[in-house]
Design an enzyme around this catalytic site. Structure first.
Site, PDB file in Angstrom:
ATOM      1  N   CYS A 166       1.015  -1.060   0.113  1.00  0.00           N
ATOM      2  CA  CYS A 166       0.140  -0.025  -0.121  1.00  0.00           C
ATOM      3  C   CYS A 166       0.820   1.298  -0.004  1.00  0.00           C
ATOM      4  CB  CYS A 166      -0.856  -0.129   1.154  1.00  0.00           C
ATOM      5  SG  CYS A 166      -2.282   1.158   1.196  1.00  0.00           S
ATOM      6  N   CYS A 226      -5.993  -4.291   7.453  1.00  0.00           N
ATOM      7  CA  CYS A 226      -6.871  -3.568   7.509  1.00  0.00           C
ATOM      8  C   CYS A 226      -8.078  -3.995   6.820  1.00  0.00           C
ATOM      9  CB  CYS A 226      -6.489  -2.155   6.977  1.00  0.00           C
ATOM     10  SG  CYS A 226      -6.339  -1.923   5.323  1.00  0.00           S
TER      11      CYS A 226
END
Length: 352
Positions: free
Chosen positions: A96, A192
């Protein structure tokens, strides 16, 4: 002044909230921003967005939410799925940072005339004769430099990590002193976009993968020992779920997704001295065909161990460890340091 305008990335947690406070105290004109990345998430969900908005209201700074769900799905989540399908164990947080967060937020900041980006990462920056260096965070227990190895070296001068020189207790103390409502908020953990922590269920529900694709379980010589319920259920070093019938514990040594095989063996067979890396990224000036004495981490929570780094090309490298390393896992990041300085690293491809 443009150099005093900055974007502050807010997750809704205490680290980024204190980072915003410290940046403001240093005289920066701030805009708060949160990236909406996934419909159901352990971070940056609706409650986190509410908390981030309240922080900005208290500091008197503008706040906006950016919708990056499609980019996140394509560049992080779909890669996560593909890595498991290929028999690797992915690290989506570093991916990410590599492909999404920093570049996207810097671009958003430019639209607002902000040349700087601040985050709540536990990492530090230092100016050297050769440019800006990225250093470990002072708090060893919270240091997040490992996840930043793949960002572009050229953006380092435009970054700020205000809490990188603090430990967690100090950060919470600052938040309490200034009455920030997230002072006691717990940290988000794990992946997440896997809210319950069950990656197997996620692979089934999101990607429709069949976790129960039986295949052969073999030893390191290729002898068939039995059947396994599907390679997606295993990772290197795993002991649970391998069945009995052996006079000593078995561990997963490797996954062969092409042949749908799980290779198992004794614990002493888990250790490797040589680790090959691909998709390397270097934050320091390291020339190909050179060797360097470094310390290297093969997982976020592992200890940095002494190694020799052999640069094979700009994108490929090899780490040689004098002490064999246990359960080296393809798909994870190998991150190299020189003292406190993060040199960069690459994605683990295989071992010898």
């Amino acid at each position: 002044m443009a150099e005093k305008k900055a974007l502050i990335a807010l997750s809704g947690g205490v680290d980024s909230a204190v980072a915003a406070l410290l940046m403001q105290e240093q005289g920066y004109e701030l805009t708060g921003v949160t990236m909406r990345l996934w419909p159901r998430s352990r971070c940056c969900d609706e409650k986190d967005i509410e908390d981030a908005a309240e922080i900005c209201a208290r500091l008197g700074i503008p706040y906006t939410v950016l919708d990056y769900r499609e980019a996140f799905r394509r560049q992080v989540v779909d890669v996560f799925v593909a890595e498991y399908q290929a028999g690797r164990t992915p690290n989506p947080c570093a991916r990410c940072n590599q492909f999404l967060k920093f570049d996207a937020l810097l671009a958003e900041g430019e639209k607002l005339g902000a040349t700087m980006l601040a985050t709540g990462h536990y990492a530090r920056l230092a100016e050297t004769s050769s440019g800006t260096a990225l250093l470990r965070g002072r708090d060893d227990a919270k240091d997040q430099s490992y996840f930043l190895f793949a960002i572009a070296a050229g953006i380092l001068p435009r970054l700020r990590f205000p809490v990188g020189g603090m430990n967690k207790d100090e950060v919470r103390a600052v938040a309490r002193k200034h009455g920030l409502p997230v002072a006691a908020k717990q940290d988000s953990q794990d992946i997440c976009f896997v809210p319950d922590g069950d990656y197997r269920r996620f692979l089934e529900d999101y990607a429709g993968l069949d976790m129960a694709q039986e295949g052969e379980m073999v030893d390191s010589s290729g002898q068939v020992l039995g059947q396994h319920p599907g390679t997606l259920n295993f990772t290197v070093g795993q002991r649970k779920g391998l069945g009995g019938g052996s006079d000593q514990p078995r561990y997963v040594l490797a996954l062969d997704s092409t042949r749908n095989r799980v290779i198992v063996g004794r614990e002493d067979e888990l250790y490797r001295n040589v680790v090959s890396l691909a998709e390397c990224n270097w934050l320091a000036d390291l020339s190909p065909n050179e060797t360097h004495a470094v310390t290297a981490k093969l997982r976020y929570r592992s200890r940095a161990e002494s190694a020799t780094l052999h640069l094979l090309s700009d994108a490929r490298a090899e780490l040689r460890f004098p002490e064999p390393q246990r359960a080296v896992t393809p798909g994870q990041a190998a991150v190299c340091y020189l003292g406190e300085r993060l040199l960069g690293g690459g994605w683990i491809q295989g071992t010898e």
